[in-house]
Design a protein around this motif. Sequence first.
Motif, PDB file in Angstrom:
ATOM      1  N   MET A  80     -32.881 -50.793 111.130  1.00 37.17           N
ATOM      2  CA  MET A  80     -32.852 -51.262 109.739  1.00 37.17           C
ATOM      3  C   MET A  80     -32.938 -50.089 108.761  1.00 37.17           C
ATOM      4  O   MET A  80     -32.242 -50.049 107.756  1.00 37.17           O
ATOM      5  CB  MET A  80     -34.006 -52.247 109.489  1.00 37.17           C
ATOM      6  CG  MET A  80     -33.877 -53.558 110.238  1.00 37.17           C
ATOM      7  SD  MET A  80     -32.235 -54.306 110.125  1.00 37.17           S
ATOM      8  CE  MET A  80     -32.283 -54.911 108.441  1.00 37.17           C
ATOM      9  N   ALA A  81     -33.785 -49.126 109.079  1.00 38.94           N
ATOM     10  CA  ALA A  81     -33.944 -47.960 108.203  1.00 38.94           C
ATOM     11  C   ALA A  81     -32.628 -47.187 108.121  1.00 38.94           C
ATOM     12  O   ALA A  81     -32.226 -46.724 107.048  1.00 38.94           O
ATOM     13  CB  ALA A  81     -35.069 -47.072 108.725  1.00 38.94           C
TER      14      ALA A  81
ATOM     15  N   LEU B 130     -29.640 -48.450 108.546  1.00 36.12           N
ATOM     16  CA  LEU B 130     -28.661 -49.264 107.820  1.00 36.12           C
ATOM     17  C   LEU B 130     -28.845 -49.140 106.317  1.00 36.12           C
ATOM     18  O   LEU B 130     -27.915 -49.347 105.539  1.00 36.12           O
ATOM     19  CB  LEU B 130     -28.774 -50.719 108.245  1.00 36.12           C
ATOM     20  CG  LEU B 130     -28.172 -51.047 109.614  1.00 36.12           C
ATOM     21  CD1 LEU B 130     -28.496 -52.465 110.027  1.00 36.12           C
ATOM     22  CD2 LEU B 130     -26.658 -50.831 109.604  1.00 36.12           C
ATOM     23  N   GLN B 131     -30.088 -48.820 105.903  1.00 33.56           N
ATOM     24  CA  GLN B 131     -30.344 -48.676 104.467  1.00 33.56           C
ATOM     25  C   GLN B 131     -29.968 -47.286 103.948  1.00 33.56           C
ATOM     26  O   GLN B 131     -30.148 -46.987 102.784  1.00 33.56           O
ATOM     27  CB  GLN B 131     -31.827 -48.985 104.172  1.00 33.56           C
ATOM     28  CG  GLN B 131     -32.058 -50.494 104.171  1.00 33.56           C
ATOM     29  CD  GLN B 131     -33.498 -50.889 104.510  1.00 33.56           C
ATOM     30  OE1 GLN B 131     -34.382 -50.038 104.477  1.00 33.56           O
ATOM     31  NE2 GLN B 131     -33.696 -52.147 104.818  1.00 33.56           N
ATOM     32  N   GLN B 132     -29.477 -46.458 104.838  1.00 27.62           N
ATOM     33  CA  GLN B 132     -29.009 -45.112 104.405  1.00 27.62           C
ATOM     34  C   GLN B 132     -27.544 -45.008 104.816  1.00 27.62           C
ATOM     35  O   GLN B 132     -27.226 -44.411 105.843  1.00 27.62           O
ATOM     36  CB  GLN B 132     -29.816 -44.025 105.137  1.00 27.62           C
ATOM     37  CG  GLN B 132     -31.287 -44.061 104.781  1.00 27.62           C
ATOM     38  CD  GLN B 132     -32.077 -43.082 105.632  1.00 27.62           C
ATOM     39  OE1 GLN B 132     -31.814 -42.913 106.822  1.00 27.62           O
ATOM     40  NE2 GLN B 132     -33.061 -42.439 105.029  1.00 27.62           N
TER      41      GLN B 132
END
Length: 247
Positions: free
Chosen positions: A237-238, A240-242
Motif C-alpha cells: 500500500m505504501a 502504491l501511494q508513491q
Amino acid sequence: MAGAAGSFDSQFTEHAYLELVQLAKAHYAFVSFADYETARAGSVLWRHDLDFSVHRAVALARIEAEEGARATYFVQLHSPFYNALEAEIAAGVREILGLGHELALHFDPRFYDHRVGTQELARERALLEDLFQAPVLAFSAHNPTLNGWRNDRDVVAGMVNAYGPFLSTNYGYASDSNGYWRDAPLAEILVRREHERLQVLTHPEWWVPEPLSPRERVSRAIDGRAARQHTRYEEIMARLQQPESLS
Ligand SMILES: [Zn+2]
C-alpha cells in the motif's frame, strides 16, 4: 502470556535447547542420515521435523552451528503453516543449509489422500533438491500415528526412511512431539546413554526464547506469520501511494 506457562515449559526455551545440544555433544557424535547404517556406537541422528515454523528452525540451526553440531532439517512442501517456495522461507532454509546442516523431506501423505507410491516421494524429493541445490538424504512421515500411513522400507526414492525398520530396530528414539518429552526428558536419555545409537526428533516451534505453554508456542508461530502478512500488505500500500516508484 508467559505467565500461563508452568515450570515444565522452561524445559523448552532456546537456552534449555543450547544446554541439550551441549549435553548431546558430550555423549554422542552427530552423524548424517547418509551414514545411518555404518554409524558407530555413540552416534546420534539429530532430526527436526518442520511443522509450523522455519523461523524457529533457523534459530535452532544457529545454536547448533555455534556448538559445531550437525542436524538434519525435514522440510514440508504441503504445510498450511509455511510455504517452502516463498522467498523469505526459502532464504531461511538456505541459511540453515549454509550453516552446515542437511536437508530432508517431511512428507504429508494426507495431501495424496494416502494414495502414495515411490513416485510421489521421488517428485517431492526432486522439487526440494532443485529448489535448494542440496541432496535430500532422508524423509519422515508427518503425523504418522494420526495419519495411519507408514512405509516399511528403509530407503524409498533414494531417501532414508526415518521410521523405517532399520532405524526403529537399531536406534533408540526420543521425541518432543506435542511440546513435551513422551518418555524420559531428553537430557536424562543423553546422560544415561542407554542407547548406543540414538535418533532425536525435535520440532523447532516448541523451542522459544521465553517459557510458554505448548499452545502459546504454536500461537507464537501462527501470529508471527500473520503479523508478517500485514506488514507485507502495508508495504504494498505504501508503494502504491508513491506512483513514481511504480514506473
Ligand atoms: Zn510433522
